[in-house]
Design an enzyme around this catalytic site. Structure first.
Site, short mmCIF file in Angstrom:
data_model
loop_
_atom_site.label_atom_id
_atom_site.label_comp_id
_atom_site.label_asym_id
_atom_site.label_seq_id
_atom_site.Cartn_x
_atom_site.Cartn_y
_atom_site.Cartn_z
N GLU A 139 29.21 3.01 -0.49
CA GLU A 139 30.37 3.83 0.03
C GLU A 139 30.08 3.74 1.58
O GLU A 139 28.87 4.48 1.86
CB GLU A 139 30.58 5.11 -0.61
CG GLU A 139 31.75 5.96 -0.12
CD GLU A 139 32.92 5.54 -0.59
OE1 GLU A 139 33.79 5.59 0.30
OE2 GLU A 139 33.05 4.83 -1.63
N ARG A 169 28.10 6.38 8.48
CA ARG A 169 28.45 5.00 8.64
C ARG A 169 27.06 4.46 8.65
O ARG A 169 26.01 4.91 9.04
CB ARG A 169 29.20 4.31 9.61
CG ARG A 169 30.94 4.76 9.69
CD ARG A 169 31.18 3.95 10.57
NE ARG A 169 32.82 4.19 10.46
CZ ARG A 169 33.60 3.63 9.71
NH1 ARG A 169 33.17 2.99 8.92
NH2 ARG A 169 35.22 4.12 9.79
N SER A 170 26.82 3.31 7.90
CA SER A 170 25.59 2.67 8.01
C SER A 170 24.43 3.07 7.35
O SER A 170 23.27 2.96 7.72
CB SER A 170 25.35 1.90 9.22
OG SER A 170 26.49 1.35 9.89
N ARG A 171 24.69 4.17 6.51
CA ARG A 171 23.52 4.85 5.75
C ARG A 171 22.78 5.82 7.01
O ARG A 171 21.59 6.49 6.48
CB ARG A 171 22.69 4.00 5.04
CG ARG A 171 23.11 3.62 3.91
CD ARG A 171 23.69 4.64 2.79
NE ARG A 171 24.03 4.34 1.63
CZ ARG A 171 25.52 4.15 1.13
NH1 ARG A 171 26.38 4.53 2.06
NH2 ARG A 171 25.59 3.81 -0.13
N LEU A 172 23.31 5.93 8.24
CA LEU A 172 22.65 6.83 9.18
C LEU A 172 23.20 8.37 8.87
O LEU A 172 23.78 8.69 9.90
CB LEU A 172 22.83 6.18 10.65
CG LEU A 172 22.22 4.75 10.95
CD1 LEU A 172 22.41 4.50 12.25
CD2 LEU A 172 20.51 5.16 10.69
#
Length: 214
Positions: free
Chosen positions: A11, A191-194
């Protein structure tokens, strides 16, 4: 279920952001802001929180309970004092709470210690509960083993007849706890797990705000 099915779950969060300059100086105020947004967004059971405690063997236990108030910066919930969690809280008052609002891609973690609220406060809340919830609290010896479902339903029916008219008494072993916060962490999916992680630490009588790496 194969592990590959779980490993493929992804996700990419993108609904909101969270910055140190945007949050309230008081973490309780920040929590109330997020709770209000969760309520307004019609998140199901936004007051559901995971309560983690530790028993005398230092073994952790977790379950979901409902937040029923925030008073003087403390988080209030109610339960049976003789339940498994009640026994754990007697032995070790240190707890952790976790709220998860997936619809808003948000999580809040709170660490602190518990204390019982006054009998008067517990009594006042019990009287506001729905009639059948009052009976349920009286019928259930929470966490105790029972032979079957019928045993509980029979106990409930007997109480329903006994208190068909008149006030249902609050069980003497039922009441509220307040969680006195010692630390908060607000997590916002990005976003992007950041992800954004903002932590509040209570130092020298003040809340200090820090950003954590995701």
């Amino acid at each position: 279920m194969k592990k590959e099915q779980l490993q493929k779950l992804r996700e990419d969060y993108s609904k909101h952001s969270l910055d140190e300059s945007d949050v309230a100086k008081d973490p309780v105020k920040q929590f109330e802001k997020w709770m209000e947004e969760a309520i307004n967004s019609e998140v199901p059971e936004p007051n559901a929180m995971t309560l983690a405690s530790v028993d005398h063997k230092k073994k952790p236990h977790a379950r979901v309970v409902l937040l029923k108030g925030i008073e003087d910066g403390n988080f209030i919930f109610y339960t049976n004092y003789d339940s498994a969690k009640g026994e754990e809280l007697r032995q070790n008052p240190n707890v952790a709470l976790c709220f998860l609002w997936l619809e808003l891609e948000r999580q809040v973690r709170i660490e602190g210690r518990v204390e019982k609220i006054s009998d008067e406060e517990s009594e006042a809340y019990f009287k506001k509960r729905p009639y059948k919830s009052q009976l349920g609290a009286l019928a259930s010896n929470q966490s105790a083993e029972v032979p079957n479902r019928a045993f509980l339903e029979d106990a409930f029916s007997e109480l329903e007849q006994k208190y068909a008219e008149g006030e249902v008494p609050k069980p003497v072993n039922w009441g509220g706890y307040k969680v006195i916060p010692e630390g908060f962490e607000f997590w916002q999916g990005r976003r992007s797990r950041l992800h954004d992680r903002i932590k509040y630490v209570f130092e020298n009588g003040n809340w200090i705000i820090k950003r954590l790496s995701p």
